[in-house]
Design a protein around this motif. Structure first.
Motif, PDB file in Angstrom:
ATOM      1  N   PRO A  14      -4.593 -19.708  39.031  1.00  0.00           N
ATOM      2  CA  PRO A  14      -5.654 -18.765  38.202  1.00  0.00           C
ATOM      3  C   PRO A  14      -6.591 -19.679  38.010  1.00  0.00           C
ATOM      4  N   LEU A  15      -7.845 -19.039  38.048  1.00  0.00           N
ATOM      5  CA  LEU A  15      -9.118 -19.651  38.100  1.00  0.00           C
ATOM      6  C   LEU A  15      -9.927 -18.795  36.711  1.00  0.00           C
ATOM      7  N   PRO A  16     -10.782 -19.785  36.003  1.00  0.00           N
ATOM      8  CA  PRO A  16     -11.515 -18.878  35.037  1.00  0.00           C
ATOM      9  C   PRO A  16     -12.448 -17.677  35.788  1.00  0.00           C
ATOM     10  N   SER A  17     -12.521 -16.651  34.886  1.00  0.00           N
ATOM     11  CA  SER A  17     -13.328 -15.474  35.521  1.00  0.00           C
ATOM     12  C   SER A  17     -14.717 -15.994  35.519  1.00  0.00           C
ATOM     13  N   GLN A  20     -16.428 -16.215  32.012  1.00  0.00           N
ATOM     14  CA  GLN A  20     -15.937 -17.286  31.263  1.00  0.00           C
ATOM     15  C   GLN A  20     -16.833 -18.685  31.527  1.00  0.00           C
ATOM     16  N   LEU A  21     -16.868 -18.794  33.105  1.00  0.00           N
ATOM     17  CA  LEU A  21     -17.424 -19.985  33.454  1.00  0.00           C
ATOM     18  C   LEU A  21     -19.080 -20.193  33.160  1.00  0.00           C
ATOM     19  N   GLU A  24     -19.370 -20.904  29.363  1.00  0.00           N
ATOM     20  CA  GLU A  24     -19.018 -22.174  29.303  1.00  0.00           C
ATOM     21  C   GLU A  24     -20.370 -23.029  29.775  1.00  0.00           C
ATOM     22  N   ALA A 119     -11.374 -24.877  40.338  1.00  0.00           N
ATOM     23  CA  ALA A 119     -11.788 -24.762  39.001  1.00  0.00           C
ATOM     24  C   ALA A 119     -12.880 -25.896  38.601  1.00  0.00           C
ATOM     25  N   ARG A 123     -16.961 -25.830  38.281  1.00  0.00           N
ATOM     26  CA  ARG A 123     -17.875 -26.279  37.109  1.00  0.00           C
ATOM     27  C   ARG A 123     -18.867 -27.446  37.300  1.00  0.00           C
ATOM     28  N   TYR A 151     -20.071 -17.044  40.412  1.00  0.00           N
ATOM     29  CA  TYR A 151     -20.053 -18.316  39.551  1.00  0.00           C
ATOM     30  C   TYR A 151     -21.284 -19.217  39.726  1.00  0.00           C
ATOM     31  N   ASP A 214     -16.163 -10.168  35.371  1.00  0.00           N
ATOM     32  CA  ASP A 214     -14.948 -10.376  34.360  1.00  0.00           C
ATOM     33  C   ASP A 214     -13.744 -10.659  35.276  1.00  0.00           C
ATOM     34  N   GLY A 215     -13.727 -10.872  36.630  1.00  0.00           N
ATOM     35  CA  GLY A 215     -12.575 -11.308  37.532  1.00  0.00           C
ATOM     36  C   GLY A 215     -11.764 -10.147  38.186  1.00  0.00           C
TER      37      GLY A 215
END
Length: 351
Positions: A14-17, A20-21, A24, A119, A123, A151, A214-215
């Motif tokens: 799983p990856l952050p949506s 979410q990134l 962050e 992931a 980032r 992303y 939102d993925g």
């Protein structure tokens, strides 16, 4: 019942949506303003009579963010020196297409160890783009994976679709929804028509499968990206930046109803994959501009702190600082000399 799916899948991580990134590592208001201004300025250089030279320059790929920071700081200082005639955009490439196998870039393998911590790569890539923008440098990247842009694309000022993917319907559709100006490279065989077709397709509304912020798997509907242009990078038949090649490209664009706006990639087949020949390509372009050509609006150059490249994979502790692990580059001293040469050569157009 026989299993009929995921037979060759070992793991699903799983990856952050994207949302979410982005939450962050949010872009600041000043970064958003700078990105908007830079995209507008790039579009003026591409599509209007603005005679400044658009130079997309930097490492073939970012594999060491500390060396990348070092390079970006030097480039920002040089950019300020020549900005009246040359608009410098830094290559911040995180994804590398592979002919067979090999390191696929910072997003896919940020630790350079085959762990493929995507992931962490997302980032790291997003944070590095922000650092470059904060130095006052516009950012450029190649869009390869169709999900990655969700992303990082909000931090990109100019994008490329590579020679291997210009003919891909997926990438033409992707480009139609991107917010930055996009350069489509000619095919690996040197053919122009695939790039002309790509520009026309990307300028039109498209609907395709993608991932929402939102993925969630979604149908992505676009209005088309009209800020696309061609990038000449040579091909299997040799270079394609001579005056004759430029004239043929102008004719192909005109036949396709597209403006005569041409960027030349000084690397790849235009320099016979010899990075030290890139300044010669730039000099040939400057000579054509001096002779009255108005369609050549910019160039791409692969440049790093040190010249050449180094073999990879190898133990990370053995890697030389500031040396590419993908395509060979010109070193910093040559870069400075070349950029100042471009600036000086353009002086007659700003007298």
């Amino acid at each position: 019942m026989h299993k009929t799916s995921d037979i060759n899948v070992v793991e699903t991580r799983p990856l952050p949506s994207p949302a979410q990134l982005l939450a962050e590592l949010p872009k600041t208001e000043s970064q958003a303003d700078f990105i908007t201004r830079s995209r507008d300025e790039i579009n003026r250089l591409i599509f209007t009579s603005d005679r400044r030279f658009l130079l997309v320059i930097g490492p073939c790929s970012i594999h060491d963010v500390e060396a990348g920071r070092d390079y970006a700081r030097r480039l920002a200082k040089l950019s300020a020196e020549v900005s009246d005639r040359v608009m410098i955009v830094m290559r911040v490439y995180f994804e590398k297409p592979r002919t067979t196998v090999g390191w696929k870039g910072l997003v896919m393998d940020p630790h350079l160890d085959g762990s493929h911590d995507i992931a962490a790569g997302l980032r790291l890539g997003r944070a590095f783009l922000q650092e470059v923008l904060d130095l006052g440098l516009p950012t450029a990247t190649e869009f390869l994976d169709p999900i990655t842009p969700q992303y990082i694309a909000d931090l990109v000022c100019w994008g490329a679709i590579g020679a291997r993917t210009t003919e891909s319907q997926t990438h033409r559709q992707l480009a139609s929804g991107l917010s930055a100006p996009i350069g489509f490279k000619n095919g690996t065989d040197g053919g122009l028509q695939v790039a002309v077709n790509a520009i026309k397709a990307a300028s039109q509304p498209q609907t395709f499968l993608g991932v929402s912020i939102d993925g969630a798997a979604s149908a992505i509907v676009t209005k088309g990206n009209r800020n696309c242009h061609i990038v000449l990078r040579g091909g299997s038949g040799g270079p394609n930046y001579s005056a004759d090649h430029i004239a043929k490209t102008e004719a192909a664009l005109a036949k396709g109803g597209l403006p005569p706006s041409i960027m030349v990639d000084a690397s790849h087949d235009n320099s016979a994959k010899k990075p030290e020949l890139q300044p010669e390509v730039i000099r040939a372009l400057l000579a054509q501009i001096a002779a009255g050509n108005t369609s050549i609006m910019g160039a791409m150059v692969e440049s790093n702190l040190e010249a050449g490249n180094q073999a990879f994979p190898q133990p990370k502790e053995n890697l030389r600082y500031g040396v590419s692990i993908t395509d060979g580059c010109i070193g910093w001293d040559t870069t400075e000399t070349m950029v100042r040469e471009i600036h000086a050569a353009l002086a007659p157009h700003f007298a």
